[in-house]
Motif scaffolding. Structure first.
Motif, PDB file in Angstrom:
ATOM      1  N   GLY A 215       0.735  -1.117  -0.038  1.00  0.00           N
ATOM      2  CA  GLY A 215      -0.107   0.122   0.027  1.00  0.00           C
ATOM      3  C   GLY A 215       0.853   1.430   0.021  1.00  0.00           C
ATOM      4  O   GLY A 215       0.209   2.273   0.340  1.00  0.00           O
ATOM      5  N   LYS A 216       2.149   1.102  -0.335  1.00  0.00           N
ATOM      6  CA  LYS A 216       3.032   2.430  -0.289  1.00  0.00           C
ATOM      7  C   LYS A 216       2.433   3.485  -1.418  1.00  0.00           C
ATOM      8  O   LYS A 216       2.217   4.624  -0.895  1.00  0.00           O
ATOM      9  N   SER A 217       2.127   3.233  -2.527  1.00  0.00           N
ATOM     10  CA  SER A 217       1.672   4.166  -3.382  1.00  0.00           C
ATOM     11  C   SER A 217       0.333   4.630  -3.036  1.00  0.00           C
ATOM     12  O   SER A 217       0.025   5.918  -3.199  1.00  0.00           O
ATOM     13  N   VAL A 228       0.086   8.319  -8.303  1.00  0.00           N
ATOM     14  CA  VAL A 228       0.774   7.479  -8.778  1.00  0.00           C
ATOM     15  C   VAL A 228      -0.037   5.932  -8.776  1.00  0.00           C
ATOM     16  O   VAL A 228      -1.065   5.958  -8.286  1.00  0.00           O
ATOM     17  N   MET A 229       0.395   5.274  -9.667  1.00  0.00           N
ATOM     18  CA  MET A 229      -0.188   4.109  -9.963  1.00  0.00           C
ATOM     19  C   MET A 229      -0.257   3.122  -8.784  1.00  0.00           C
ATOM     20  O   MET A 229       0.867   2.805  -8.469  1.00  0.00           O
ATOM     21  N   ALA A 230      -1.574   2.972  -8.255  1.00  0.00           N
ATOM     22  CA  ALA A 230      -1.751   2.130  -7.147  1.00  0.00           C
ATOM     23  C   ALA A 230      -2.825   0.920  -7.306  1.00  0.00           C
ATOM     24  O   ALA A 230      -3.652   1.336  -7.809  1.00  0.00           O
ATOM     25  N   LYS A 231      -2.024  -0.387  -7.470  1.00  0.00           N
ATOM     26  CA  LYS A 231      -2.942  -1.125  -8.069  1.00  0.00           C
ATOM     27  C   LYS A 231      -2.849  -2.611  -7.140  1.00  0.00           C
ATOM     28  O   LYS A 231      -1.802  -2.816  -6.604  1.00  0.00           O
ATOM     29  N   ASP A 232      -3.861  -3.237  -7.325  1.00  0.00           N
ATOM     30  CA  ASP A 232      -3.588  -4.786  -6.571  1.00  0.00           C
ATOM     31  C   ASP A 232      -3.150  -5.629  -7.518  1.00  0.00           C
ATOM     32  O   ASP A 232      -3.461  -6.447  -8.425  1.00  0.00           O
ATOM     33  N   MET A 233      -1.695  -5.265  -7.670  1.00  0.00           N
ATOM     34  CA  MET A 233      -0.728  -6.123  -8.662  1.00  0.00           C
ATOM     35  C   MET A 233       0.564  -6.054  -8.230  1.00  0.00           C
ATOM     36  O   MET A 233       0.790  -4.726  -7.648  1.00  0.00           O
ATOM     37  N   ASN A 324      -0.485  -1.168   7.545  1.00  0.00           N
ATOM     38  CA  ASN A 324      -1.579  -0.431   6.632  1.00  0.00           C
ATOM     39  C   ASN A 324      -2.714  -1.560   6.473  1.00  0.00           C
ATOM     40  O   ASN A 324      -2.534  -2.840   7.096  1.00  0.00           O
ATOM     41  N   LYS A 325      -3.725  -1.083   5.944  1.00  0.00           N
ATOM     42  CA  LYS A 325      -4.949  -2.140   5.627  1.00  0.00           C
ATOM     43  C   LYS A 325      -5.681  -2.543   6.845  1.00  0.00           C
ATOM     44  O   LYS A 325      -6.265  -3.366   6.892  1.00  0.00           O
ATOM     45  N   LEU A 326      -5.661  -1.384   8.001  1.00  0.00           N
ATOM     46  CA  LEU A 326      -6.445  -1.826   9.205  1.00  0.00           C
ATOM     47  C   LEU A 326      -7.772  -2.251   8.833  1.00  0.00           C
ATOM     48  O   LEU A 326      -8.183  -3.107   9.560  1.00  0.00           O
ATOM     49  N   SER A 351      -4.994   3.229   8.036  1.00  0.00           N
ATOM     50  CA  SER A 351      -5.723   2.456   6.564  1.00  0.00           C
ATOM     51  C   SER A 351      -5.481   3.791   5.632  1.00  0.00           C
ATOM     52  O   SER A 351      -6.143   4.739   5.836  1.00  0.00           O
ATOM     53  N   ALA A 352      -4.487   3.371   4.730  1.00  0.00           N
ATOM     54  CA  ALA A 352      -4.308   4.410   3.662  1.00  0.00           C
ATOM     55  C   ALA A 352      -5.582   4.546   2.897  1.00  0.00           C
ATOM     56  O   ALA A 352      -5.806   5.618   2.298  1.00  0.00           O
ATOM     57  N   LEU A 353      -6.414   3.741   2.949  1.00  0.00           N
ATOM     58  CA  LEU A 353      -7.717   3.663   1.971  1.00  0.00           C
ATOM     59  C   LEU A 353      -8.977   4.867   2.704  1.00  0.00           C
ATOM     60  O   LEU A 353      -9.393   5.563   2.264  1.00  0.00           O
TER      61      LEU A 353
HETATM   62  N1  LIG Z   1      -8.331  -2.172   1.831  1.00  0.00           N
HETATM   63  C1  LIG Z   1      -7.244  -1.499   1.815  1.00  0.00           C
HETATM   64  N2  LIG Z   1      -6.783  -1.695   0.638  1.00  0.00           N
HETATM   65  C2  LIG Z   1      -5.416  -0.793   0.494  1.00  0.00           C
HETATM   66  C3  LIG Z   1      -5.033  -0.236   1.456  1.00  0.00           C
HETATM   67  N3  LIG Z   1      -3.864   0.342   0.946  1.00  0.00           N
HETATM   68  C4  LIG Z   1      -3.613  -0.078  -0.326  1.00  0.00           C
HETATM   69  N4  LIG Z   1      -4.669  -0.816  -0.514  1.00  0.00           N
HETATM   70  C5  LIG Z   1      -4.862  -1.892  -1.760  1.00  0.00           C
HETATM   71  O1  LIG Z   1      -3.855  -2.422  -1.859  1.00  0.00           O
HETATM   72  C6  LIG Z   1      -3.246  -2.696  -3.145  1.00  0.00           C
HETATM   73  C7  LIG Z   1      -1.888  -2.463  -3.527  1.00  0.00           C
HETATM   74  O2  LIG Z   1      -1.759  -0.950  -3.263  1.00  0.00           O
HETATM   75  P1  LIG Z   1      -0.475  -0.056  -3.725  1.00  0.00           P
HETATM   76  O3  LIG Z   1      -0.429   0.954  -3.192  1.00  0.00           O
HETATM   77  O4  LIG Z   1      -0.240  -0.114  -5.022  1.00  0.00           O
HETATM   78  O5  LIG Z   1       0.685  -1.036  -3.030  1.00  0.00           O
HETATM   79  P2  LIG Z   1       2.198  -0.993  -3.251  1.00  0.00           P
HETATM   80  O6  LIG Z   1       2.901  -0.983  -1.926  1.00  0.00           O
HETATM   81  O7  LIG Z   1       2.573   0.634  -3.753  1.00  0.00           O
HETATM   82  O8  LIG Z   1       2.765  -1.943  -4.256  1.00  0.00           O
HETATM   83  P3  LIG Z   1       4.023  -2.101  -5.362  1.00  0.00           P
HETATM   84  O9  LIG Z   1       3.960  -0.967  -6.012  1.00  0.00           O
HETATM   85  O10 LIG Z   1       3.409  -3.182  -6.006  1.00  0.00           O
HETATM   86  O11 LIG Z   1       5.387  -2.453  -4.513  1.00  0.00           O
HETATM   87  C8  LIG Z   1      -4.405  -1.765  -4.057  1.00  0.00           C
HETATM   88  O12 LIG Z   1      -5.337  -2.593  -4.587  1.00  0.00           O
HETATM   89  C9  LIG Z   1      -4.992  -0.821  -2.958  1.00  0.00           C
HETATM   90  O13 LIG Z   1      -6.086  -0.109  -3.266  1.00  0.00           O
HETATM   91  C10 LIG Z   1      -5.778  -0.068   2.767  1.00  0.00           C
HETATM   92  O14 LIG Z   1      -5.435   0.713   3.808  1.00  0.00           O
HETATM   93  N5  LIG Z   1      -6.837  -0.769   2.750  1.00  0.00           N
END
Ligand SMILES: Nc1nc2c(ncn2[C@@H]2O[C@H](COP(=O)(O)OP(=O)(O)OP(=O)(O)O)[C@@H](O)[C@H]2O)c(=O)[nH]1
Ligand SMILES: [Mg+2]
Length: 424
Positions: A215-217, A228-233, A324-326, A351-353
């Motif tokens: 969840g960094k991005s 910045v691209m944030a994706k479940d990938m 993150n993702k509490l 929770s970044a969300l």
């Molecule tokens: N439910 C929930 N989902 C989250 C949260 N933070 C991030 N996500 C989801 O987790 C997935 C990955 O998030 P990114 O922000 O792309 O993760 P990242 O750490 O940047 O990943 P990489 O760039 O691949 O290293 C995305 O689908 C986000 O929507 C959160 O606090 N809660």
């Protein structure tokens, strides 16, 4: 020949679950991660995957003959063209299995390199991935490194090159590596100049690091308003991104988002990305972002710590753990995480969300970049003259009031100064 780039390749994932492996991970989780990795590759149709229990590794073929026949039949039935093996596969094993199954095969390092090569967007990123791929290829030298789409059919490499050919290939690779290194040095130098220009305004740097998909991005975007691209990938981010952020009641800082880490990150990649990562890891504050809802969150955190250590980040560098993702955790587990974070100065549950917990995190970052000064009231007796003199000598005193039996002193100091004082 498979020249048609629009055609997707049917792929299958195998996770060898090796009983004798001391670093063995829970097979279900490992397979899930390998499938997610496979999904991060473009133009693949991931048909499925399976765990293959193994007592030990067979030198020539990796798997036993019965298993090979069984898997081969399943691959044929499903018209699989590419097999992704989640683990190391030697060049000999690779060639033998490709021959036995009539497929192309990539091991974990090969797969991660493919993903990185697909993601690389900046000149620096492209050069780094190319170098990593070449170094990997140099250790294998069974066939040329080519991108999947450009690869010939799976049976084109049977036989393998002769010894002199391998020598020649090795020299060619070394020459190419030298060329790439020179180009990369140039890019890095240009960037260093830009950085030096930037450093005239000494913004503290705050780096977000962590396992891929933590969840960094998402956090970066929330804090900077960037997109910045944030994706479940896995490996959505490859090149570091930096933005200026105004901390509430604090200074402006530069926040950087970086490539995610993963267990068994190919050493070639770590080496190639060293220049980029080192700059980021020289940050004033490091925030280790963790997906606390992930069943293997502890193992992931350990992997990240190990990679950071291998990059030379000292353990005493100012850093936070950001859980993150509490919002994804069940109520009681989330409460336990919140309670744990409350007790520990270095842990923040967020929770970044939803935005929960971000304010506290930012306040802590502010404190840290400001040298983390706190206001404290002290009572000193008349006999404590030495301590009082020390406080004044270090210009820590904000206010002083004489009382009947000594002094009431208000000081503003850092944790370090507080500790020094305690030892007086
Ligand atoms: N439910 C929930 N989902 C989250 C949260 N933070 C991030 N996500 C989801 O987790 C997935 C990955 O998030 P990114 O922000 O792309 O993760 P990242 O750490 O940047 O990943 P990489 O760039 O691949 O290293 C995305 O689908 C986000 O929507 C959160 O606090 N809660
Ligand atoms: Mg990212």
């Amino acid at each position: 020949m498979n020249d048609n780039a629009s055609r997707v390749t049917r792929a299958w994932v195998l996770h060898p679950d090796i009983k004798s492996d001391p670093d063995r991970r829970l097979a279900d989780h490992a397979l899930a991660e390998a499938m997610a990795l496979a999904q991060a590759l473009p133009e693949l149709e991931l048909v499925g995957g399976e765990i293959v229990p193994l007592k030990s590794v067979r030198a020539g073929m990796l798997f036993g003959s019965g298993k090979i026949a069984e898997i081969g039949q399943a691959l044929e039935d499903q018209h699989i063209e590419l097999v992704l093996v989640d683990g190391p596969v030697t060049p000999v094993q690779q060639r033998n299995l490709e021959k036995a199954w009539g497929v192309k095969l990539l091991d974990r390092t090969g797969l991660i390199l493919e993903i990185f090569s697909d993601r690389a967007a900046t000149r620096e990123g492209v050069l780094q991935v190319e170098m990593a791929a070449l170094s990997y290829q140099r250790t294998r030298l069974v066939r040329a490194w080519t991108h999947l789409e450009r690869q010939r059919g799976g049976l084109g490499f049977v036989g393998g090159p002769g010894e002199t050919q391998i020598e020649a290939d090795r020299r060619a690779i070394d020459d190419q590596l030298t060329r790439l290194r020179r180009q990369l040095d140039k890019v890095v130098k240009t960037r260093a100049l830009h950085r030096a220009a930037r450093a005239k305004v000494p913004y503290p740097i705050v780096a977000l690091v962590g396992y891929t998909n933590a969840g960094k991005s998402t956090l970066f975007n929330r804090l900077t308003g960037a997109e910045v691209m944030a994706k479940d990938m896995l490996f959505a981010t490859l090149d570091p991104t930096m933005r200026r952020v105004q901390l509430p009641d604090g200074p402006e800082v530069i926040l950087s988002d970086t490539v995610g880490f993963i267990s068994d990150l190919p050493t070639e990649l770590v080496a190639a990305f060293r220049a980029t990562l080192e700059e980021v890891l020289a940050a004033d504050v490091i925030c280790h972002v963790r997906d606390i809802s992930h069943p293997e969150t502890e193992e992931q955190a350990q992997d990240v710590r190990e990679i950071m250590a291998s990059l030379g980040v000292e353990e005493d560098r100012p850093s936070f753990e950001v859980w993150n993702k509490l919002d994804l955790m069940p109520g009681d587990a989330a409460d336990a995480a919140r309670a744990r974070a409350d007790r520990d100065d270095h842990v923040f549950a967020i929770s970044a969300l939803t935005g929960e917990g971000i304010e506290a995190l930012l306040a802590a970052v502010t404190e840290k970049v400001q040298g983390r000064k706190r206001l404290v009231d002290l009572s000193l007796g008349f006999a404590d003259g030495k301590k009082r003199a020390w406080l004044f000598a270090h210009e820590l005193v904000e206010q002083e009031r004489q009382t009947d039996d000594g002094f009431e002193i208000t000081v503003r100091w850092t944790a370090q100064q507080e500790a020094q004082y305690a030892r007086l």
